[in-house]
Design a protein around this motif. Sequence first.
Motif, mmCIF file in Angstrom:
data_model
loop_
_atom_site.group_PDB
_atom_site.id
_atom_site.type_symbol
_atom_site.label_atom_id
_atom_site.label_comp_id
_atom_site.label_asym_id
_atom_site.label_seq_id
_atom_site.Cartn_x
_atom_site.Cartn_y
_atom_site.Cartn_z
ATOM 1 N N TYR A 29 8.349 -0.012 -3.494
ATOM 2 C CA TYR A 29 8.791 1.328 -3.125
ATOM 3 C C TYR A 29 9.921 1.759 -4.056
ATOM 4 O O TYR A 29 10.757 0.933 -4.461
ATOM 5 C CB TYR A 29 9.277 1.343 -1.676
ATOM 6 N N ALA B 17 0.841 -1.204 0.000
ATOM 7 C CA ALA B 17 0.000 0.000 0.000
ATOM 8 C C ALA B 17 0.871 1.247 0.000
ATOM 9 O O ALA B 17 1.926 1.292 0.632
ATOM 10 C CB ALA B 17 -0.904 -0.020 1.224
ATOM 11 N N GLY B 18 0.411 2.236 -0.740
ATOM 12 C CA GLY B 18 1.078 3.529 -0.676
ATOM 13 C C GLY B 18 2.236 3.713 -1.621
ATOM 14 O O GLY B 18 3.086 4.576 -1.385
ATOM 15 N N LYS C 181 2.484 -1.943 9.328
ATOM 16 C CA LYS C 181 2.165 -1.058 8.202
ATOM 17 C C LYS C 181 3.382 -0.172 7.928
ATOM 18 O O LYS C 181 3.700 0.726 8.698
ATOM 19 C CB LYS C 181 0.955 -0.197 8.565
ATOM 20 N N SER D 253 3.165 8.586 0.080
ATOM 21 C CA SER D 253 2.355 9.751 0.433
ATOM 22 C C SER D 253 2.592 10.159 1.887
ATOM 23 O O SER D 253 2.551 11.348 2.222
ATOM 24 C CB SER D 253 0.872 9.451 0.198
ATOM 25 N N GLU D 254 2.870 9.184 2.748
ATOM 26 C CA GLU D 254 3.145 9.521 4.146
ATOM 27 C C GLU D 254 4.528 10.165 4.298
ATOM 28 O O GLU D 254 4.733 11.005 5.182
ATOM 29 C CB GLU D 254 3.028 8.259 5.007
ATOM 30 N N SER E 233 4.154 4.746 3.605
ATOM 31 C CA SER E 233 3.939 4.872 2.166
ATOM 32 C C SER E 233 4.653 6.113 1.638
ATOM 33 O O SER E 233 5.158 6.946 2.408
ATOM 34 C CB SER E 233 2.442 4.970 1.871
ATOM 35 N N ASN F 34 -3.058 -5.157 -2.913
ATOM 36 C CA ASN F 34 -2.043 -4.988 -1.867
ATOM 37 C C ASN F 34 -1.490 -6.326 -1.375
ATOM 38 O O ASN F 34 -0.849 -6.389 -0.335
ATOM 39 C CB ASN F 34 -2.634 -4.218 -0.677
ATOM 40 N N GLU G 152 -3.038 6.001 -7.548
ATOM 41 C CA GLU G 152 -2.753 7.311 -8.132
ATOM 42 C C GLU G 152 -2.468 7.198 -9.621
ATOM 43 O O GLU G 152 -2.792 8.107 -10.392
ATOM 44 C CB GLU G 152 -1.555 7.939 -7.409
#
Length: 381
Positions: free
Chosen positions: A215, A49-50, A254, A259-260, A257, A195, A55
């Motif tokens: 990533y 995720a992320g 978790k 975005s985080e 991501s 995911n 997107e």
Amino acid sequence: MSAGTPPFDSVDQVVTALAEQGYLTDTRLATTVFLLTRLEKPLLLEGPAGVGKTELAKVLAAATGRRLLRLQCYEGQDETKALYEWDYGKQLLYTQLLRDKIGQIVEDTADLSEAVDRIAAQESAFFSERFLARRPLLEAVCSPEPVVLLVDEIDRADEALEAVLLEMLGEYQVSIPEIGTFSSARRPYVVLTSNNTRDLAAALKRRCLHLFLDYPLADRELEIVRSKETGLAEAAARQLVEVVRGLRHLDLRKAPSISETIDWARTLAVLGVAELSAPVLADTVSVVVKYEKDLAKALDALPRLVDPNAEIPDSLSNGHGHGHGHGHELEGHEVRAAKDEPGRFDDGYYGSPSAGRSGGFTPKPVGSDQGSRSFARRRAF
């Protein structure tokens, strides 16, 4: 750009077009997107995720000028939320308005059985497109304008929904028992995301282009942070990216991501942080760490991540290197993985792919048993 003209002439043009929408990509992903638009095959993106899977569908819609349709998947979701459902309220309203006309139809019948048969002969009037509520899959097939269909987190849905998707992904058509088959005049661009909370059926994967999206490398992630204009100084942003990558190597439930990472950079910028330190990161690490046990591990590791001379306890290492947390959430995985058997779905599992391929809408007669079945389903609700 005409209706049938591919939106991109080259892979480089894909990179440029997505970058104009704020989405930085590498050649590998851009090549896959280019093939999606040329081959008009669905794209299945798998990964933690992320990392930008959802997107990508959004920016692809923006870059190609297409409308975005989104099907957000969840456990227990059935075909009525994905394909279509009958508008029973509207059917009931029409029934009340036409009460007198219905009375005329049955007024000369001898008994109840004959009356029912005569009403059944009129079922096609109430099971037609007029009373059909389109959901994302049917809307993507029937839309007169080109669309991008996002099927988000397909791994959260049950296997039954995968089966429903097979006809759509393979034939770009949808079969409705009471009416017939709807075929797409203009194929949508379809992006599915997963995911990896469970394995997907081989039949679904076979119909799609596939790409595992992990990533990004540190330089690419730093470039993404820069592009978002977070306000964090260059040196601090570079260090923050390395800290986040270090957190991803912990055995977290978790992992942070992309975005985080951006949110954390903005948070530090708002606080006026020019140089990263363990106390500052500890005070703000909740931006990227969302579970209590993860927080304890992160707080223990932050001093070493800021100062490479510090050491992290062996017990905190997950041992498999990339640290994106796949397979750690056991919910549904073990149970569903056992069901992913070859041949579980075949081409005839849902609808009939061989029926109604001529394009557009292919109506077929409605039998009394079909209407009865639909009414039975209504009662079940």
